[in-house]
Scaffold this motif. Structure first.
Motif, mmCIF file in Angstrom:
data_model
loop_
_atom_site.group_PDB
_atom_site.id
_atom_site.type_symbol
_atom_site.label_atom_id
_atom_site.label_comp_id
_atom_site.label_asym_id
_atom_site.label_seq_id
_atom_site.Cartn_x
_atom_site.Cartn_y
_atom_site.Cartn_z
ATOM 1 N N GLY A 1 0.816 -1.206 0.000
ATOM 2 C CA GLY A 1 0.000 0.000 0.000
ATOM 3 C C GLY A 1 0.839 1.240 0.000
ATOM 4 O O GLY A 1 2.058 1.187 -0.214
ATOM 5 N N TRP A 2 0.178 2.341 0.260
ATOM 6 C CA TRP A 2 0.856 3.633 0.330
ATOM 7 C C TRP A 2 1.036 4.001 1.788
ATOM 8 O O TRP A 2 0.096 3.865 2.596
ATOM 9 C CB TRP A 2 0.004 4.678 -0.388
ATOM 10 N N ILE A 3 2.229 4.525 2.122
ATOM 11 C CA ILE A 3 2.493 4.858 3.507
ATOM 12 C C ILE A 3 3.518 5.985 3.553
ATOM 13 O O ILE A 3 4.335 6.131 2.635
ATOM 14 C CB ILE A 3 2.990 3.616 4.278
ATOM 15 N N GLN A 4 3.465 6.770 4.596
ATOM 16 C CA GLN A 4 4.434 7.853 4.758
ATOM 17 C C GLN A 4 5.730 7.349 5.381
ATOM 18 O O GLN A 4 5.728 6.390 6.160
ATOM 19 C CB GLN A 4 3.837 8.958 5.633
ATOM 20 N N ALA A 5 6.800 7.999 5.031
ATOM 21 C CA ALA A 5 8.109 7.617 5.551
ATOM 22 C C ALA A 5 8.119 7.629 7.078
ATOM 23 O O ALA A 5 7.470 8.464 7.710
ATOM 24 C CB ALA A 5 9.180 8.565 5.016
ATOM 25 N N GLY A 6 8.849 6.682 7.641
ATOM 26 C CA GLY A 6 8.964 6.568 9.083
ATOM 27 C C GLY A 6 7.989 5.585 9.703
ATOM 28 O O GLY A 6 8.162 5.174 10.857
ATOM 29 N N ASN A 7 6.987 5.215 8.938
ATOM 30 C CA ASN A 7 5.981 4.295 9.444
ATOM 31 C C ASN A 7 6.302 2.851 9.093
ATOM 32 O O ASN A 7 7.349 2.562 8.506
ATOM 33 C CB ASN A 7 4.605 4.694 8.912
ATOM 34 N N SER A 8 5.384 1.940 9.469
ATOM 35 C CA SER A 8 5.605 0.505 9.301
ATOM 36 C C SER A 8 4.532 -0.115 8.425
ATOM 37 O O SER A 8 3.418 0.408 8.314
ATOM 38 C CB SER A 8 5.597 -0.192 10.673
ATOM 39 N N LEU A 9 4.910 -1.231 7.840
ATOM 40 C CA LEU A 9 3.979 -1.999 7.011
ATOM 41 C C LEU A 9 4.361 -3.470 7.132
ATOM 42 O O LEU A 9 5.553 -3.787 7.258
ATOM 43 C CB LEU A 9 4.085 -1.539 5.555
ATOM 44 N N LYS A 10 3.383 -4.340 7.089
ATOM 45 C CA LYS A 10 3.657 -5.772 7.193
ATOM 46 C C LYS A 10 3.096 -6.485 5.967
ATOM 47 O O LYS A 10 1.892 -6.403 5.698
ATOM 48 C CB LYS A 10 3.037 -6.356 8.461
ATOM 49 N N LEU A 11 3.967 -7.159 5.249
ATOM 50 C CA LEU A 11 3.559 -7.935 4.090
ATOM 51 C C LEU A 11 3.371 -9.394 4.479
ATOM 52 O O LEU A 11 4.064 -9.901 5.375
ATOM 53 C CB LEU A 11 4.608 -7.842 2.982
ATOM 54 N N SER A 12 2.467 -10.052 3.771
ATOM 55 C CA SER A 12 2.233 -11.476 3.984
ATOM 56 C C SER A 12 2.405 -12.221 2.671
ATOM 57 O O SER A 12 2.172 -11.664 1.594
ATOM 58 C CB SER A 12 0.812 -11.721 4.515
ATOM 59 N N CYS A 13 2.799 -13.460 2.783
ATOM 60 C CA CYS A 13 2.949 -14.327 1.617
ATOM 61 C C CYS A 13 2.377 -15.693 1.981
ATOM 62 O O CYS A 13 2.870 -16.346 2.903
ATOM 63 C CB CYS A 13 4.414 -14.452 1.229
ATOM 64 N N THR A 14 1.342 -16.094 1.282
ATOM 65 C CA THR A 14 0.765 -17.410 1.524
ATOM 66 C C THR A 14 1.148 -18.358 0.397
ATOM 67 O O THR A 14 1.364 -17.946 -0.740
ATOM 68 C CB THR A 14 -0.763 -17.335 1.635
ATOM 69 N N ILE A 15 1.232 -19.623 0.741
ATOM 70 C CA ILE A 15 1.596 -20.652 -0.222
ATOM 71 C C ILE A 15 0.451 -21.652 -0.339
ATOM 72 O O ILE A 15 -0.247 -21.919 0.642
ATOM 73 C CB ILE A 15 2.899 -21.358 0.181
ATOM 74 N N SER A 16 0.239 -22.150 -1.521
ATOM 75 C CA SER A 16 -0.764 -23.191 -1.718
ATOM 76 C C SER A 16 -0.182 -24.269 -2.623
ATOM 77 O O SER A 16 0.749 -24.037 -3.381
ATOM 78 C CB SER A 16 -2.040 -22.613 -2.341
ATOM 79 N N GLY A 17 -0.724 -25.442 -2.496
ATOM 80 C CA GLY A 17 -0.252 -26.544 -3.317
ATOM 81 C C GLY A 17 0.685 -27.478 -2.585
ATOM 82 O O GLY A 17 0.685 -28.683 -2.817
ATOM 83 N N VAL A 18 1.505 -26.904 -1.720
ATOM 84 C CA VAL A 18 2.445 -27.692 -0.934
ATOM 85 C C VAL A 18 2.621 -27.012 0.421
ATOM 86 O O VAL A 18 2.390 -25.810 0.544
ATOM 87 C CB VAL A 18 3.822 -27.801 -1.616
ATOM 88 N N PRO A 19 3.065 -27.726 1.432
ATOM 89 C CA PRO A 19 3.309 -27.082 2.728
ATOM 90 C C PRO A 19 4.490 -26.135 2.656
ATOM 91 O O PRO A 19 5.503 -26.425 2.010
ATOM 92 C CB PRO A 19 3.628 -28.270 3.648
ATOM 93 N N PHE A 20 4.396 -25.013 3.327
ATOM 94 C CA PHE A 20 5.489 -24.055 3.341
ATOM 95 C C PHE A 20 6.710 -24.622 4.052
ATOM 96 O O PHE A 20 7.838 -24.176 3.835
ATOM 97 C CB PHE A 20 5.043 -22.768 4.044
ATOM 98 N N SER A 21 6.507 -25.622 4.899
ATOM 99 C CA SER A 21 7.624 -26.223 5.618
ATOM 100 C C SER A 21 8.611 -26.919 4.683
ATOM 101 O O SER A 21 9.733 -27.215 5.072
ATOM 102 C CB SER A 21 7.102 -27.223 6.643
ATOM 103 N N MET A 22 8.209 -27.161 3.450
ATOM 104 C CA MET A 22 9.094 -27.820 2.482
ATOM 105 C C MET A 22 10.114 -26.850 1.888
ATOM 106 O O MET A 22 11.079 -27.293 1.251
ATOM 107 C CB MET A 22 8.272 -28.426 1.346
ATOM 108 N N TYR A 23 9.901 -25.544 2.074
ATOM 109 C CA TYR A 23 10.733 -24.567 1.377
ATOM 110 C C TYR A 23 11.322 -23.516 2.295
ATOM 111 O O TYR A 23 10.657 -23.042 3.212
ATOM 112 C CB TYR A 23 9.905 -23.829 0.319
ATOM 113 N N ALA A 24 12.553 -23.143 1.995
ATOM 114 C CA ALA A 24 13.033 -21.847 2.423
ATOM 115 C C ALA A 24 12.393 -20.822 1.488
ATOM 116 O O ALA A 24 11.874 -21.176 0.424
ATOM 117 C CB ALA A 24 14.559 -21.796 2.314
ATOM 118 N N ALA A 25 12.432 -19.562 1.872
ATOM 119 C CA ALA A 25 11.747 -18.559 1.061
ATOM 120 C C ALA A 25 12.406 -17.198 1.220
ATOM 121 O O ALA A 25 13.173 -16.970 2.154
ATOM 122 C CB ALA A 25 10.279 -18.482 1.459
#
Length: 125
Positions: free
Chosen positions: A10-34
Motif C-alpha cells: 500500500g501507500w504509507i508515509q516515511a517513518g511508518n511501518s507496514l507488514k507484508l504477507s505471503c501465503t503458499i498453496s499446493g504444498v506445505p510451506f515447511s518444504m521450502y526456504a523462502a
C-alpha cells in the motif's frame, strides 16, 4: 504446483511501518526456504530477506538490516515481512519466492523456483 500470493502492500508515509504477507498453496510451506525481493523500474530485482525452511536461518540485505524482519509460520503456510522505519527508497513491488533449497544462492533470484505476482509498496516523503 507451488503458488505464492503476496498481500499487505500500500501507500504509507516515511517513518511508518507496514507488514507484508505471503501465503503458499499446493504444498506445505515447511518444504521450502523462502525469500523476499523488490523491484523498481530503474533497478533489477533486488534481494531483501531470506528465511530458512524451519524459520530459524535468516539473512537480510544491508539496506534493510535492522529495519525489516522476516518470519515464517509453517503451520499456517504463511511468511511475513515486517517493515519498520520505511523510507522512499523502500518503494517498489515486493515479491515473495520459494527457494530451491541451496542456501548459498539466497540472494540470487535464480536460486528460487516459484514467485508470487508481487504487491506494490509506495513510501512517500
Amino acid at each position: 504446483q507451488v503458488q505464492l500470493t503476496e498481500s499487505g502492500g500500500g501507500w504509507i508515509q516515511a517513518g511508518n511501518s507496514l507488514k507484508l504477507s505471503c501465503t503458499i498453496s499446493g504444498v506445505p510451506f515447511s518444504m521450502y526456504a523462502a525469500g523476499w525481493f523488490r523491484q523498481t523500474p530503474r533497478k533489477e530485482r533486488e534481494f531483501v530477506a531470506f528465511v530458512g525452511w524451519a524459520g530459524g536461518t535468516k539473512f537480510y540485505s544491508d539496506s534493510v538490516k535492522g529495519r525489516f524482519t522476516v518470519s515464517k509460520e509453517n503451520r499456517k503456510n504463511i511468511m511475513y515481512l515486517q517493515m519498520d522505519s520505511l523510507t522512499p527508497d523502500d518503494t517498489g513491488v515486493y515479491y515473495c519466492a520459494a527457494a530451491n533449497g541451496n542456501y548459498n544462492y539466497y540472494s540470487d533470484p535464480d536460486g528460487y523456483i516459484s514467485w508470487g505476482q508481487g504487491t506494490q509498496v509506495t513510501v512517500s516523503s
